[in-house]
Design an enzyme around this catalytic site. Structure first.
Site, short mmCIF file in Angstrom:
data_model
loop_
_atom_site.label_atom_id
_atom_site.label_comp_id
_atom_site.label_asym_id
_atom_site.label_seq_id
_atom_site.Cartn_x
_atom_site.Cartn_y
_atom_site.Cartn_z
N LYS A 22 0.86 -1.20 0.00
CA LYS A 22 0.00 0.00 0.00
C LYS A 22 0.89 1.24 0.00
O LYS A 22 0.68 2.16 -0.78
CB LYS A 22 -0.87 0.02 1.24
N ASN A 23 1.90 1.25 0.88
CA ASN A 23 2.68 2.47 1.07
C ASN A 23 3.70 2.72 -0.02
O ASN A 23 4.34 3.77 -0.03
CB ASN A 23 3.33 2.45 2.46
N ARG A 92 -4.80 10.67 4.42
CA ARG A 92 -3.73 11.65 4.63
C ARG A 92 -2.70 11.63 3.52
O ARG A 92 -2.09 12.65 3.22
CB ARG A 92 -3.01 11.36 5.96
N CYS A 116 -5.31 12.62 12.80
CA CYS A 116 -5.95 11.31 12.68
C CYS A 116 -5.77 10.62 14.04
O CYS A 116 -5.18 11.18 14.96
CB CYS A 116 -5.34 10.50 11.56
N ARG A 121 -0.10 14.61 13.16
CA ARG A 121 0.48 14.38 11.83
C ARG A 121 0.58 15.67 11.02
O ARG A 121 -0.02 15.83 9.97
CB ARG A 121 -0.30 13.29 11.10
N ASP A 305 4.57 0.60 12.22
CA ASP A 305 3.36 -0.04 11.70
C ASP A 305 3.21 -1.48 12.14
O ASP A 305 2.21 -2.12 11.83
CB ASP A 305 3.33 0.02 10.16
N VAL A 327 7.85 7.07 17.10
CA VAL A 327 7.55 7.75 15.84
C VAL A 327 6.28 8.59 15.90
O VAL A 327 6.25 9.73 15.45
CB VAL A 327 7.47 6.73 14.68
N ARG A 397 -8.69 -0.35 4.57
CA ARG A 397 -7.80 0.64 3.94
C ARG A 397 -6.45 0.03 3.62
O ARG A 397 -5.77 0.45 2.69
CB ARG A 397 -7.57 1.82 4.90
C1 EPZ Z 1 4.03 6.95 6.41
O1 EPZ Z 1 3.23 7.97 6.98
C2 EPZ Z 1 3.14 5.72 6.32
N1 EPZ Z 1 2.00 6.02 5.45
C3 EPZ Z 1 2.65 5.34 7.71
O2 EPZ Z 1 1.89 4.14 7.57
C4 EPZ Z 1 3.85 5.05 8.59
O3 EPZ Z 1 3.40 4.77 9.90
C5 EPZ Z 1 4.77 6.28 8.60
O4 EPZ Z 1 5.15 6.63 7.26
C6 EPZ Z 1 6.05 6.03 9.41
O5 EPZ Z 1 6.74 4.94 8.88
C7 EPZ Z 1 2.17 5.95 4.11
O6 EPZ Z 1 3.25 5.67 3.61
C8 EPZ Z 1 0.95 6.23 3.27
P1 EPZ Z 1 6.02 10.38 8.53
P2 EPZ Z 1 3.78 9.50 7.01
O7 EPZ Z 1 5.88 11.63 7.74
O8 EPZ Z 1 4.51 9.79 5.77
C9 EPZ Z 1 5.88 13.52 12.08
C10 EPZ Z 1 0.07 2.73 7.77
O9 EPZ Z 1 -0.31 2.14 8.77
N2 EPZ Z 1 5.87 14.53 11.01
O10 EPZ Z 1 7.27 9.59 8.45
O11 EPZ Z 1 2.66 10.38 7.40
C11 EPZ Z 1 4.55 12.78 12.14
O12 EPZ Z 1 3.62 13.52 12.90
C12 EPZ Z 1 0.50 4.18 7.87
O13 EPZ Z 1 0.19 2.22 6.63
C13 EPZ Z 1 5.96 15.87 11.35
O14 EPZ Z 1 6.03 16.23 12.52
O15 EPZ Z 1 4.82 9.39 8.22
C14 EPZ Z 1 4.91 11.48 12.79
O16 EPZ Z 1 4.95 11.65 14.20
C15 EPZ Z 1 0.17 4.76 9.23
N3 EPZ Z 1 5.94 16.80 10.35
C16 EPZ Z 1 6.32 11.22 12.26
O17 EPZ Z 1 6.82 12.49 11.78
C17 EPZ Z 1 5.86 16.45 9.03
O18 EPZ Z 1 5.88 17.35 8.16
C18 EPZ Z 1 6.35 10.20 11.13
O19 EPZ Z 1 5.66 10.74 10.05
C19 EPZ Z 1 5.77 15.08 8.70
C20 EPZ Z 1 5.79 14.14 9.71
#
Ligand code: EPZ
Length: 418
Positions: A22-23, A92, A116, A121, A305, A327, A397
């Site tokens: 998916k990701n 998202r 969420c 996020r 995850d 995370v 999802r």
């Molecule tokens: C991706 O989300 C994945 N989703 C998530 O999987 C996964 O948990 C996450 O990466 C971490 O590995 C997809 O790929 C579609 P991040 P993403 O930006 O990109 C903070 C699932 O279950 N952050 O690495 O949103 C954020 O709040 C989903 O398949 C900021 O503060 O993750 C979080 O605490 C859930 N500012 C941390 O970083 C930003 O601008 C990780 O977020 C961006 C992120």
């Protein structure tokens, strides 16, 4: 709303095929906006988020359709630069529309995604990066309006946190920018590497994907691609843990074991027998497992995850273990639901302390987010009696044919349509 009903106690056995990631599929779908040419994706999973993204691409003006596990995308009309709330709030990952539309149109209006269940996020890292590339940003009436009328310019961009989404958005924005962009402290996930493979197949010049520094030399235009999506490492780890919990013996095919090495290592450390051959993994429970602590980290650390699923496993292993989530700030919503099934767990800040119990007992539980839902299904597979799981739209999802796959492995699980 549909429910899943599980009667626990069956040991999983047999073989099932894992689906595409998916990701990885999501950012690659958004990459189709970077070209007028035809793009073809295979091994695309059958998920609600994929359907949402295809609907979104068609709304933006990219004629996209899915047949079985194949997606074809080709230009149909002038691209629309507005991403409305009712599409963005559903998923998202829709924020990934920013990079390609900025690159193609020099402007994009995206509804603020909102938080969420697992956290606020924010997308500050994404927006800071676009500003460094010459974009201006305005927040108005719930929309983020980003302009780069003269096009984006390559820049050195250092991330305060190795955000997956921000790395993907900057990749999608910089491939058509003027000059060179370097992402410093980039996310290293396999999904980032898969996206870079696709972008380079389109004619981009991306190097270093999978390391902390990714360099992108902007080009004038990009062509189409034909790409098979990598296997879903999170789905694979979920079924490995389900096998461990039910004391089963399962073979998973269409997998890429190298993408989930740390989970494999932790399961072996706990006492599971794991055999790997090419794109197959055999998991066999041979003796009572040992409790193992985990701390979630960015790749290649233990995946956040898989945190909930690992916690469910630890609930049934004699002894004490600790799960630390570093995370996301609120990714323990599954704890109270696991407690309803009889788990002995307590939260203290970013740590959860687990003491294994002999048995869980079935009860009605509610899914709060995708991976929490997976943990509840896994617990239900082991609990005595019936576990009724509601709000399973979260599961749809991210897990392709979940109850069908578990049924094939011998679980007593069915979906009730309501
Ligand atoms: C991706 O989300 C994945 N989703 C998530 O999987 C996964 O948990 C996450 O990466 C971490 O590995 C997809 O790929 C579609 P991040 P993403 O930006 O990109 C903070 C699932 O279950 N952050 O690495 O949103 C954020 O709040 C989903 O398949 C900021 O503060 O993750 C979080 O605490 C859930 N500012 C941390 O970083 C930003 O601008 C990780 O977020 C961006 C992120």
């Amino acid at each position: 709303m549909d429910k899943i009903v599980v009667h626990g106690g069956e040991r999983l056995h047999g073989s099932i095929k894992m689906s595409g990631s998916k990701n990885s599929a999501l950012p690659i779908l958004f990459a189709t906006l970077l070209t007028n040419d035809k793009c073809k994706m295979t091994n695309v999973p059958d998920l609600a988020d994929i359907k949402t993204t295809i609907d979104f691409l068609n709304f933006i003006g990219k004629k996209t359709s899915k047949k079985l596990n194949i997606v074809i995308a080709e230009e149909s009309s002038k691209l629309n630069h507005i991403a409305p709330y009712d599409l963005v709030r559903k998923m998202r990952a829709s924020v990934l529309v920013m990079g390609p539309l900025l690159a193609r149109l020099g402007k994009v209006d995206v509804s603020l995604p909102g938080g969420c269940a697992i956290g606020a996020r924010p997308i500050d890292i994404h927006l800071e990066a676009f500003k460094k590339m010459g974009a201006t940003i305005e927040l108005k009436e719930g929309y983020i309006k980003i302009f780069a009328e003269k096009g984006l310019t390559g820049a050195d961009i250092e991330f305060r946190f190795a955000s997956v989404g921000a790395t993907e958005n900057v990749l999608l924005a910089s491939v058509l920018a003027k000059g060179t962009t370097r992402i410093i402290n980039a996310a290293k996930e396999p999904e980032i590497q898969d996206l870079a493979v696709v972008l380079n197949e389109m004619g981009a010049k991306v190097s270093g994907a999978g390391t902390a520094i990714i360099t992108i030399e902007g080009v004038e235009s990009l062509s189409g691609f034909c790409h098979s999506i990598i296997s879903d490492r999170i789905e694979t780890a979920t079924y490995m843990i389900a096998t461990a919990m039910t004391k089963g013996n399962v073979t998973l095919t269409n997998v890429q074991p190298e993408h989930l090495q740390i989970v494999i290592d932790k399961l072996i450390e706990s006492g599971l027998e794991i055999k790997i051959s090419n794109n197959e993994i055999n998991i066999k429970w041979v003796k009572p497992l040992k409790p193992i602590n985990i701390k979630t980290e960015i790749y290649p650390g233990f995946p956040t995850d898989i945190q909930a699923q690992w916690m469910a496993l630890m609930c049934l292993i004699q002894g004490n273990s600790i799960v630390e989530e570093t995370v996301f700030e609120n990714r323990f919503l599954h704890v109270c639901e696991l407690q309803r099934l009889g788990a002995n767990i307590k939260i203290d800040g970013k740590n959860v302390y687990i003491t294994g119990v002999d048995n869980l007992s079935g009860a009605p539980v509610m899914v709060s987010d995708l991976r929490a839902g997976a943990a509840l299904v896994l617990a239900g597979l082991c609990a005595n009696g019936k576990t009724e799981i509601s709000r399973i739209y979260h599961l749809d999802r991210g897990y392709d044919s979940l109850e069908k796959k578990f049924s094939k492995l011998g679980a007593n699980i069915r979906r009730i349509k309501e």
